[in-house]
Enzyme design. Structure first.
Site, PDB file in Angstrom:
ATOM      1  N   ASP A  92       4.098   5.510   5.695  1.00 30.66           N
ATOM      2  CA  ASP A  92       4.399   6.033   4.363  1.00 30.66           C
ATOM      3  C   ASP A  92       5.261   7.282   4.501  1.00 30.66           C
ATOM      4  O   ASP A  92       5.254   7.947   5.545  1.00 30.66           O
ATOM      5  CB  ASP A  92       3.124   6.322   3.576  1.00 30.66           C
ATOM      6  CG  ASP A  92       2.366   7.523   4.110  1.00 30.66           C
ATOM      7  OD1 ASP A  92       2.026   7.492   5.308  1.00 30.66           O
ATOM      8  OD2 ASP A  92       2.112   8.480   3.355  1.00 30.66           O
ATOM      9  N   GLU A 156      -0.659   8.927   4.689  1.00 28.52           N
ATOM     10  CA  GLU A 156      -0.791  10.259   5.274  1.00 28.52           C
ATOM     11  C   GLU A 156      -0.133  11.331   4.407  1.00 28.52           C
ATOM     12  O   GLU A 156      -0.680  12.427   4.226  1.00 28.52           O
ATOM     13  CB  GLU A 156      -0.176  10.278   6.684  1.00 28.52           C
ATOM     14  CG  GLU A 156      -0.486  11.525   7.491  1.00 28.52           C
ATOM     15  CD  GLU A 156       0.482  12.679   7.230  1.00 28.52           C
ATOM     16  OE1 GLU A 156       0.124  13.828   7.550  1.00 28.52           O
ATOM     17  OE2 GLU A 156       1.586  12.425   6.701  1.00 28.52           O
TER      18      GLU A 156
END
Length: 454
Positions: A92, A156
């Site tokens: 991500d 994250e």
């Protein structure tokens, strides 16, 4: 770089690495459906899973974590009796922010002036490619000498803790002898560095309400309580006259002992405008690695375009508080809440919401894994000794792993050196750094396997 078979293999694989990173960067994998469709994260996760399968990983799975994101897992069995090493990255990314500030499309890898530009090139899709390069180089030169587990996180950057909670519920999944977190970076390009400390983080939203609705500023201005003015007062109370973070009851004066960050280097790396002072007191290293730092990362108020002469009834902001090792993020959050409530003027109504939290981290730099990495860095960076530095950012998973596996040795390396400009427009990665760190990681796995032989 001194010629050796591992280095030669990695160099030959760099065109493939660029092609793969181009594919991976093309996914707008922001783990926030208000910013990008969920399908982008799902596509990136599937790409990572397919890459692991192509490298003969077993038990490859997309793990549905409690925050709704997917983490990708796989295991590559090593020789009997070999240690297990966990390799971490995340797919991500941060949003593109102001697209007009990008010189090239954010989700299209573009080479310029010897660097590869695009969101996620350094943070942290490049980290996953780094792991692939190291493993491929080992497979081409006698095989991977350890059992390798790979975990690639899907949220994250949002700090919502999906993988942390999943790991707590399935503690056997990531158990390993050593853990390499590929989400940090060298102090600067060409200087091999492991990150020894991470600041923790708490993310909160503040809302202030003063009126039932907006009012005409001419008719009511001067006596009607302005919610935006109240919010500005609150935000200003979080900084001292010199710009230092000031939160009632939270120590903000710790000094950093170790590698220093010269102010002129920091000003250049941060692209501080000429004549603008740096806020805060102490050394730069004190301010970014050893002390709390509060930042207003978002604010809701009337836009300038189309503004009307009215008094705001409500205003809202989102704050990030970085918490250094030695302080507890949960306690820092309580102190931040109490400070805001105390400093809200005019008895305005204030509501507070926590939207993310992660504890600070401090590594054991005396562990055998660090010795193995130091030797590997000497090979990958001839003439250079490995340095240890702090990092102002947060990787919440580190503390979860340290708690679940207290005997595991945790190292942080990666591609996020200052020129990478992670989280900002025009994020980039140095291909030379990707090459060198891949060589270093491959030699680390060789060294670590030898260090564990009876």
């Amino acid at each position: 770089m001194t010629s050796n078979p591992i280095a030669e293999t990695v160099r030959s694989l760099m065109p493939r690495a660029k092609a793969e990173l181009t594919e991976l960067v093309a996914f707008e994998s922001v783990a926030d459906e208000a910013v990008a469709p969920r399908s982008e994260c799902e596509a990136a996760a599937n790409w990572v899973a397919d890459a692991l399968r192509a490298e003969d990983f077993q038990d490859v799975a997309l793990l549905d974590t409690p925050d709704g994101s997917q983490a990708v897992y796989g295991i590559l069995p090593g020789p009997a009796g070999a240690p297990t090493v966990l390799l971490y990255a995340h797919y991500d990314v941060q949003p593109k922010l102001d697209e007009s500030a990008w010189l090239t499309p954010p989700f299209e890898l573009t080479e310029r002036d010897g660097r590869w530009y695009g969101r996620g090139t350094a943070d942290c899709k490049g980290g996953f490619v780094l792991h692939l390069l190291a493993l491929r180089a080992l497979k081409a030169n006698g095989g991977v000498p350890v059992t390798v587990k790979v975990i690639v996180e899907g949220s994250e950057e949002q700090g919502t803790g999906g993988l942390e909670r999943y790991a707590e519920e399935h503690p056997e999944l990531l158990a390993s002898d050593a853990i390499v977190i590929g989400d940090a970076g060298n102090f600067r390009v060409g200087l091999p560095t492991v990150t020894a400390t991470l600041r923790g983080m708490t993310m909160i939203r503040v809302r202030i309400d003063t009126l039932e609705g907006n009012l005409h500023s001419g008719q009511f201005g001067g006596a009607a309580p302005d919610a935006l003015a109240a919010l500005i007062r609150v935000l200003d109370s979080l900084r001292g006259p010199d710009g230092s973070t000031v939160i009632d009851g939270l120590p903000c004066d710790k000094a950093w002992e170790g590698l220093q960050y010269p102010e002129e280097d920091f000003r250049r790396d941060a692209k501080v405008l000429t004549g603008v002072d740096l806020p805060g007191a102490g050394t730069v290293a004190d301010r970014i690695w050893a002390r709390p730092a509060v930042t207003v990362i978002g604010i809701d108020c009337h836009p300038v375009a189309g503004a009307t002469p009215s008094i705001p009834a409500s205003a809202r902001a989102q704050l990030s508080l970085r918490v250094p090792p030695g302080q507890d993020a949960a306690e820092a959050t309580k102190l931040l809440f109490a400070h805001i409530e105390k400093h809200t003027p005019w008895n305005a109504r204030v509501s507070l919401e926590q939207v993310g939290q992660g504890q600070p981290f401090q590594a054991d730099t005396s562990s055998p894994a660090y010795a193995s990495m130091a030797e590997a860095m000497r090979i990958a960076y001839p003439g250079q000794e490995m340095q240890t530095a702090g990092m102002g950012g947060s990787i919440p998973l580190c503390n979860t792993l340290a708690s679940l596996y207290p005997e595991s040795e945790i190292l942080l390396i990666g591609l996020s050196e200052p020129e990478a400009q992670i989280h900002a427009p025009n994020e980039s990665v140095s291909p030379e750094e990707l090459e060198r760190l891949s060589v270093a990681e491959a030699h680390f796995l060789l060294n670590y396997a030898r260090s564990k032989q009876v």
